[in-house]
Design an enzyme around this catalytic site. Sequence first.
Site, mmCIF file in Angstrom:
data_model
loop_
_atom_site.group_PDB
_atom_site.id
_atom_site.type_symbol
_atom_site.label_atom_id
_atom_site.label_comp_id
_atom_site.label_asym_id
_atom_site.label_seq_id
_atom_site.Cartn_x
_atom_site.Cartn_y
_atom_site.Cartn_z
ATOM 1 C CG LEU A 1 -1.923 -1.104 1.388
ATOM 2 C CD1 LEU A 1 -2.661 -0.966 2.721
ATOM 3 C CD2 LEU A 1 -2.922 -1.105 0.241
ATOM 4 C CG ASP A 2 0.451 4.118 -2.989
ATOM 5 O OD1 ASP A 2 1.316 3.335 -3.430
ATOM 6 O OD2 ASP A 2 -0.510 4.531 -3.668
ATOM 7 C CE LYS A 3 5.344 9.112 4.522
ATOM 8 N NZ LYS A 3 6.333 10.204 4.313
#
Length: 325
Positions: free
Chosen positions: A138-140
């Site tokens: 998942l993105d930050k």
Amino acid sequence: MTQQMTLTAEISADLLGYRLDQALAQLFPDYSRSRIKVWIENDLVKVNGIIVNRARGKVFGGEQIEIQAEIEEEIRFEPQNIPLNIVHEDDDIIIINKPKNLVVHPGAGNPDGTVLNALLYYYPPIAEVPRAGIIHRLDKDTTGLMVVAKNIPAQTHLVTALQKRRITREYEAIASGIMTQGGKVDEPMARHPTKRTAMAVHPMGKPAITHYRIMERFRNYTRLRLRLETGRTHQIRVHMAHIAHPLLGDQLYGGRPRPPKGSSEAFLTVLRAFQRQALHATMLRLEHPINGELIECHAPLPADFVELIEALKTDYQRYKEDLYY
């Protein structure tokens, strides 16, 4: 020191005509094409049970792939006592609910303080699993559910399940604009030609499919439920921007806040405070990699997302009342 790992997959029909090394790079994106080419040349790749050592050979779709992969031991990352919100755990897998502002894997600009470092501290044996068992990312600033393998057999099964689209991942998002109906975005994706950190729709990119339906409409914004059929980097963010509905707060893809006319100061305060893309991985469903049991996990929306939705609702209700009176 190297680790041995069996990778399996089926060549999909959309890879017809690709070179073998190109097709395998599509199927196994965690490994570079140069590494895959070495595996082919070292007789580690079987196509339909037969060793194939020509990287340039063409594929037709439907071939069964088996790779006896040799993976060099990674740089030893430091275990760090970073709290993990564990939703499910057994002998083979961990499912976590990732908070915002947490990177999944160390990289440029983020040498530590990641989910990987947290996993190494929480379960030290996971250091023997490539990428500490991380199957997908998942993105930050995207919150929500991720599955991690605690051992190599579980990782092998989960990687294959992901490739064969047997893991269901659903998200909630707030998109810019008032959308009238749900639908599907079926557009291939690749690295952006000029923005190093961005992805883009590109005719020569990897296949990417996103399904979406409308949950709720507000002024200037729409709440969505989305399902990934594939899992490319930034897929939902890129696909929504491509159809002119970038996610609220997504500065990289044009989703900067656009307050409706006549917004209250309270609403503007909430909108300005939401400094990330409005995207949350809310549901994860998969077959257990070892015993085949169906596992379905749900993650409630985080507090900042709930506050945003309540502010959008209040703004919309206030607007309707002003119209009525």
